[in-house]
Scaffold this motif. Structure first.
Motif: not given
Length: 350
Positions: A245-250, A257-259, A270-271, A278-280
């Motif tokens: 996992g690279i980044d996660v933000e609200s 998120a970035i992976t 993705r969001t 679930t993620w898009q």
């Protein structure tokens, strides 16, 4: 004040970048292609740091170099210029050179206060992995397991969470309800009594960054993105593509998120708008890359730090537009304070 206007309709040619952390192609833009002549002349005759940090107060339409007043970046043991920063409602804090510097969202030149810790301890702070906002003040963490806090309204720093006998620390995160989480190379630790006692709540590799929204916790991990719905007692892997996992933000109504995807050898963006169930994918309009660094939302816009520069989306990631070109093959890391966006260019996005 110096501003970088956005210029459209120009043709640029991609070249391969030259540091080991990135792949694919990156667009290189000479400064003269996006700085007005008057600004170039001023920059040439002006002493002081430049291209360390940029700021936008108008949704990314213009960008201001606010580096003046900061020391020149110093390389770490790996040859990387590793400025460490975070933004909160009160502006931006940046570890640079010999101290932690602060800039308020409405600051004009000079943009930065002097280092806000004693000169007798610059080496200690320079080795910290992260600085984060705590419920009662700024918290600084280093890889050796040392944690200091600057109490709001004071100039002093004091050790904290000394009962945690853990090394190789990455971050401290406090929830609105008072739970404290510390991410390390060995997983994630939690305290519910102000750090007097600790419990390991996640194993299986490092945890580096956390985000919270509406009772849901998300974190970057060695396996991808992990999620908790019971105040961090239990964690499940919700994005796993073989990489980290690279980044996660609200964001507004959810998370971004970035992976890293080992099959495509790219970083994916993705969001989620259902609490991380679930993620898009929102990166179809972005050039594929190994070094996508950050994703934030400001108002109705998404902003992405990419090796080509900063991209903006006005339709929740369906399409993207390059609004600030890359500088010296570095990747912009993004942070936000209210409606103010800060962008720090780093080698390889690190």
């Amino acid at each position: 004040m110096w501003y970088i206007p956005i210029i459209s309709g120009l043709l640029f040619h991609p070249i391969a970048i030259g540091f080991p952390f990135a792949c694919d192609q990156v667009l290189e833009f000479p400064q003269s292609s996006y700085l007005p002549d008057s600004q170039q002349q001023q920059k040439g005759g002006k002493a002081g740091a430049a291209n360390i940090i940029f700021k936008s107060t108008d949704g990314g339409h213009t960008w201001q170099d606010i580096s003046d007043g900061l020391p020149e970046p110093v390389q770490d043991n790996y040859g990387i210029y590793k400025d460490i920063f975070f933004a909160s409602d009160n502006g931006l804090w940046l570890i640079a050179g010999d101290g932690i510097y602060h800039s308020k969202p409405n600051s004009t030149a000079p943009f930065w206060t002097k280092p806000i810790f004693p000169d007798s301890q610059p080496r200690y702070f320079g080795e910290h992995n992260s600085i984060t906002p705590g419920n009662t003040g700024i918290v600084a963490v280093n890889y050796d397991g040392q944690i200091l806090q600057k109490i709001n309204g004071t100039g002093g720093w004091s050790p904290m969470y000394t009962n945690l006998q853990e090394k190789k620390l990455h971050t401290v995160f406090e929830t609105a309800g008072g739970a404290i989480f510390i991410g390390s190379d060995n997983g994630l630790f939690k305290s519910t009594n102000s750090g007097n006692t600790w419990k390991q709540v996640h194993t299986g590799g490092w945890v580096m960054k956390l985000a919270a929204l509406n009772g849901v916790l998300m974190a970057t991990s060695q396996q991808g993105i992990i999620r908790s719905t019971d105040d961090g007692e239990n964690w499940n892997l919700v994005i796993s593509e073989g990489g980290v996992g690279i980044d996660v933000e609200s964001i507004k109504g959810g998370f971004a998120a970035i992976t890293y995807n080992t099959a495509s050898e790219t970083r994916r963006v993705r969001t989620s708008y259902d609490g991380g169930k679930t993620w898009q994918s929102i990166d179809a309009g972005l050039p594929a890359s190994l070094s996508i660094a950050s994703i934030i939302q400001v108002g109705e816009y998404f902003f992405c730090g990419h090796p080509a520069g900063i991209f903006r989306s006005s339709d929740y990631g369906k399409t993207w537009k390059l609004i600030l070109p890359a500088i010296k093959n570095k990747v912009f890391n993004l942070s936000v304070s209210g409606n103010v966006i800060y962008a720090v260019p780093k080698d390889g996005g690190c």
